[in-house]
Design a protein around this motif. Structure first.
Motif, PDB file in Angstrom:
ATOM      1  N   GLY A   5      -3.428   3.732  38.769  1.00  8.40           N
ATOM      2  CA  GLY A   5      -2.047   3.325  38.957  1.00  8.40           C
ATOM      3  C   GLY A   5      -1.815   2.448  40.177  1.00  8.40           C
ATOM      4  O   GLY A   5      -0.702   2.004  40.408  1.00  8.40           O
ATOM      5  N   LEU A   6      -2.842   2.211  40.981  1.00  9.34           N
ATOM      6  CA  LEU A   6      -2.709   1.363  42.159  1.00  9.34           C
ATOM      7  C   LEU A   6      -3.321   0.000  41.868  1.00  9.34           C
ATOM      8  O   LEU A   6      -4.280  -0.109  41.103  1.00  9.34           O
ATOM      9  CB  LEU A   6      -3.413   1.991  43.363  1.00  9.34           C
ATOM     10  N   ARG A   7      -2.787  -1.028  42.499  1.00  7.49           N
ATOM     11  CA  ARG A   7      -3.318  -2.385  42.336  1.00  7.49           C
ATOM     12  C   ARG A   7      -4.712  -2.458  42.952  1.00  7.49           C
ATOM     13  O   ARG A   7      -4.952  -1.942  44.031  1.00  7.49           O
ATOM     14  CB  ARG A   7      -2.383  -3.372  43.030  1.00  7.49           C
ATOM     15  N   SER A   8      -5.647  -3.119  42.253  1.00  9.84           N
ATOM     16  CA  SER A   8      -7.004  -3.304  42.771  1.00  9.84           C
ATOM     17  C   SER A   8      -6.967  -4.095  44.068  1.00  9.84           C
ATOM     18  O   SER A   8      -6.117  -4.949  44.254  1.00  9.84           O
ATOM     19  CB  SER A   8      -7.849  -4.118  41.795  1.00  9.84           C
ATOM     20  N   PRO A   9      -7.921  -3.822  44.957  1.00 14.80           N
ATOM     21  CA  PRO A   9      -8.015  -4.630  46.169  1.00 14.80           C
ATOM     22  C   PRO A   9      -8.309  -6.085  45.793  1.00 14.80           C
ATOM     23  O   PRO A   9      -8.922  -6.358  44.765  1.00 14.80           O
ATOM     24  CB  PRO A   9      -9.204  -4.036  46.919  1.00 14.80           C
ATOM     25  N   THR A  10      -7.846  -7.003  46.631  1.00 15.74           N
ATOM     26  CA  THR A  10      -8.112  -8.415  46.399  1.00 15.74           C
ATOM     27  C   THR A  10      -9.205  -8.875  47.355  1.00 15.74           C
ATOM     28  O   THR A  10      -9.621  -8.141  48.252  1.00 15.74           O
ATOM     29  CB  THR A  10      -6.844  -9.250  46.645  1.00 15.74           C
ATOM     30  N   PHE A  11      -9.643 -10.098  47.170  1.00 16.73           N
ATOM     31  CA  PHE A  11     -10.614 -10.676  48.081  1.00 16.73           C
ATOM     32  C   PHE A  11      -9.974 -10.814  49.459  1.00 16.73           C
ATOM     33  O   PHE A  11      -8.790 -11.105  49.574  1.00 16.73           O
ATOM     34  CB  PHE A  11     -11.016 -12.076  47.615  1.00 16.73           C
ATOM     35  N   GLU A  12     -10.785 -10.619  50.495  1.00 19.11           N
ATOM     36  CA  GLU A  12     -10.371 -10.927  51.865  1.00 19.11           C
ATOM     37  C   GLU A  12     -11.216 -12.109  52.304  1.00 19.11           C
ATOM     38  O   GLU A  12     -12.431 -12.132  52.058  1.00 19.11           O
ATOM     39  CB  GLU A  12     -10.624  -9.755  52.795  1.00 19.11           C
ATOM     40  N   VAL A  13     -10.586 -13.081  52.936  1.00 20.96           N
ATOM     41  CA  VAL A  13     -11.300 -14.258  53.399  1.00 20.96           C
ATOM     42  C   VAL A  13     -10.964 -14.491  54.866  1.00 20.96           C
ATOM     43  O   VAL A  13      -9.798 -14.516  55.242  1.00 20.96           O
ATOM     44  CB  VAL A  13     -10.925 -15.510  52.573  1.00 20.96           C
ATOM     45  N   THR A  14     -12.003 -14.645  55.686  1.00 25.55           N
ATOM     46  CA  THR A  14     -11.847 -14.983  57.098  1.00 25.55           C
ATOM     47  C   THR A  14     -12.502 -16.343  57.298  1.00 25.55           C
ATOM     48  O   THR A  14     -13.653 -16.540  56.890  1.00 25.55           O
ATOM     49  CB  THR A  14     -12.529 -13.937  57.999  1.00 25.55           C
ATOM     50  N   MET A  15     -11.750 -17.274  57.907  1.00 30.20           N
ATOM     51  CA  MET A  15     -12.270 -18.628  58.127  1.00 30.20           C
ATOM     52  C   MET A  15     -12.188 -18.970  59.605  1.00 30.20           C
ATOM     53  O   MET A  15     -11.223 -18.604  60.283  1.00 30.20           O
ATOM     54  CB  MET A  15     -11.447 -19.648  57.341  1.00 30.20           C
TER      55      MET A  15
END
Length: 146
Positions: A5-15
């Protein structure tokens, strides 16, 4: 996609904008990192990028792209073509990794001297599978010619 019932984690991007960068042994090595002011003469630069792939997006091929935009977020052109680089990545789950652990994918993109008009601001924007988020950008300014 949802998990319990929770939204999946998304990509994290560090630049990070740097003088130079490389990837060795799945680690980023950065020289002169944190650049935000270049030029006015054409200057080599690099992007050090760390992608954190959610556990449930592992073992999938993803397209990535980084493009140079001007202060109006229009593509910067060089020889009548937009300045952009792209490729693919796939994060595999190593044996014994704790379930739910995000997977790191480091990228280093080095550019030769880039001639940009002085006194302007530019942004490198990163995208994965044709999607970008607010934090997936790094901006810099080009000094005025003296």
């Amino acid at each position: 996609m949802t998990i319990d019932g929770l939204r999946s984690p998304t990509f994290e991007v560090t630049m990070l904008l740097a003088d130079a960068a490389q990837v060795a042994d799945r680690k980023l090595y950065i020289l002169g990192g944190g650049v935000s002011l270049v030029g006015p003469a054409p200057t080599p630069m690099a992007l050090a990028i760390l992608i954190r792939v959610p556990w449930d997006r592992a073992n999938e091929v993803h397209d990535w792209k980084v493009e140079l935009l001007d202060e109006d977020f229009s593509p910067v052109m060089a020889n009548d073509r937009p300045v952009l680089v792209g490729g693919t990545f796939e994060a595999g789950r190593p044996p014994g990794l704790q379930p739910g652990t995000p997977l790191d994918v480091p990228l280093a993109i080095n550019f030769g001297p880039v001639a940009l008009p002085p006194g302007r601001r530019y942004t490198w924007r990163f995208s994965i599978d044709d999607t970008s988020e607010e934090g997936w950008r790094v901006s810099f300014s080009v000094r005025e010619a003296s």
